[in-house]
Design an enzyme around this catalytic site. Structure first.
Site, mmCIF file in Angstrom:
data_model
loop_
_atom_site.group_PDB
_atom_site.id
_atom_site.type_symbol
_atom_site.label_atom_id
_atom_site.label_comp_id
_atom_site.label_asym_id
_atom_site.label_seq_id
_atom_site.Cartn_x
_atom_site.Cartn_y
_atom_site.Cartn_z
ATOM 1 N N THR A 69 -16.733 1.990 1.958
ATOM 2 C CA THR A 69 -15.303 1.887 2.251
ATOM 3 C C THR A 69 -14.801 3.282 2.615
ATOM 4 O O THR A 69 -15.508 4.280 2.412
ATOM 5 C CB THR A 69 -14.496 1.391 1.027
ATOM 6 N N TYR A 86 -12.537 9.357 -13.578
ATOM 7 C CA TYR A 86 -12.731 8.020 -13.026
ATOM 8 C C TYR A 86 -13.444 7.112 -14.022
ATOM 9 O O TYR A 86 -13.036 5.961 -14.235
ATOM 10 C CB TYR A 86 -13.534 8.129 -11.736
ATOM 11 N N VAL A 140 1.647 2.976 -7.045
ATOM 12 C CA VAL A 140 1.463 2.472 -8.411
ATOM 13 C C VAL A 140 1.798 3.514 -9.471
ATOM 14 O O VAL A 140 1.935 3.166 -10.643
ATOM 15 C CB VAL A 140 0.025 1.946 -8.634
ATOM 16 N N ASP A 161 0.848 -1.186 0.000
ATOM 17 C CA ASP A 161 0.000 0.000 0.000
ATOM 18 C C ASP A 161 0.891 1.246 0.000
ATOM 19 O O ASP A 161 2.036 1.204 0.481
ATOM 20 C CB ASP A 161 -0.897 0.001 1.242
#
Length: 257
Positions: free
Chosen positions: A181, A146, A61, A37
């Site tokens: 989340t 997105y 990433v 992470d």
């Protein structure tokens, strides 16, 4: 697959939300899990919760060097799950280009970087799963970056499945609808947003991280050994209806404040 009977799994973005639920689920299936992470402290805490032999690593990433180092350090792999992602909101005519790029860098380009280096270490029978989104097929005003990135991820998944299939590696994605989340907390705090999602979901409820983790476990299991290049909708039937007017709810909140 690795030579050991214990499957080796890496969860990118495994410190919270869907990633954490997936890490727990794969550990329960007997996998040796590395939680990777951008939040290195969070990854270490989660790995400590799982206990030995599970581990943690830092990864960003958008930084190829950290991704390459992660996979080179771990070596042969059986399972890679990429849960890294985030979104922002804003009309196309008003959005700074850097804001658009920041989402695409994580959700699309970052996914390609993960596939690139994970694909070098996955062996025959390996499985690579990305977390896409309902927004890969349903447009939403104010979420251009997105939506575009997740739609691109769907096609990237199919191309990777073609390229890696001859090596016995399966590449799939899961496309969640609204799941509670940390990533969705801001949207859920806007009055009317969650209700609008639920009203446009056939089953009539929002999702939980375990709903998605269960699907990921299936895609990584021998039971799905003939399944690749698939983007699996896990959204309670939300793809059958319309996408909620998130931008409208946000604008109404701004006008009232």
């Amino acid at each position: 697959m690795s030579n050991s009977s214990e499957r080796v799994a890496v969860i990118i973005g495994g410190a919270s939300g869907i990633g954490w639920a997936t890490a727990q689920a794969l550990a329960a299936e007997g996998c040796r899990v590395t939680i990777a992470d951008v939040n290195a402290d969070g990854a270490r805490r989660r790995a400590a919760e799982l206990g030995a032999p599970h581990g943690a690593a830092h990864v960003d990433v958008t930084d190829e060097a950290t991704v390459q180092r992660l996979f080179d350090d771990i070596g042969p792999l059986d399972i890679v799950v990429n849960c890294a992602g985030f979104s922002n909101i804003g009309l196309i005519t008003e959005m700074p280009v850097e804001d658009f790029r920041s989402v695409v860098d994580v959700c699309l380009t970052g996914s390609m970087i993960v596939m690139k280096h994970a694909g070098r270490h996955l062996g025959e029978g390996g499985s690579l799963v990305s977390i896409s989104s309902l927004n890969g097929r349903q447009p939403a005003a104010g979420m251009s970056a997105y939506c575009a990135a997740k739609a691109g991820l769907s096609m990237l998944t199919q191309v990777a499945a073609l390229e890696m299939g001859p090596r016995g590696i399966r590449v799939n994605a899961v496309a969640p609808g609204f799941v509670h989340t940390p990533l969705t907390e801001a949207a859920a705090s806007v009055p009317g947003v969650v209700e609008d999602y639920v009203d446009n979901t056939a089953i009539g409820r929002a999702g939980c991280p375990e709903d998605i983790a269960n699907a990921v476990v299936y895609l990584c299991s021998p039971g799905s050994s003939w399944l690749t290049g698939e983007v699996l909708d896990i959204n309670g039937g939300a793809h059958l209806k319309r996408y909620p007017d998130v931008m409208g709810h946000v604008m109404r909140l701004v006008e009232q404040s």
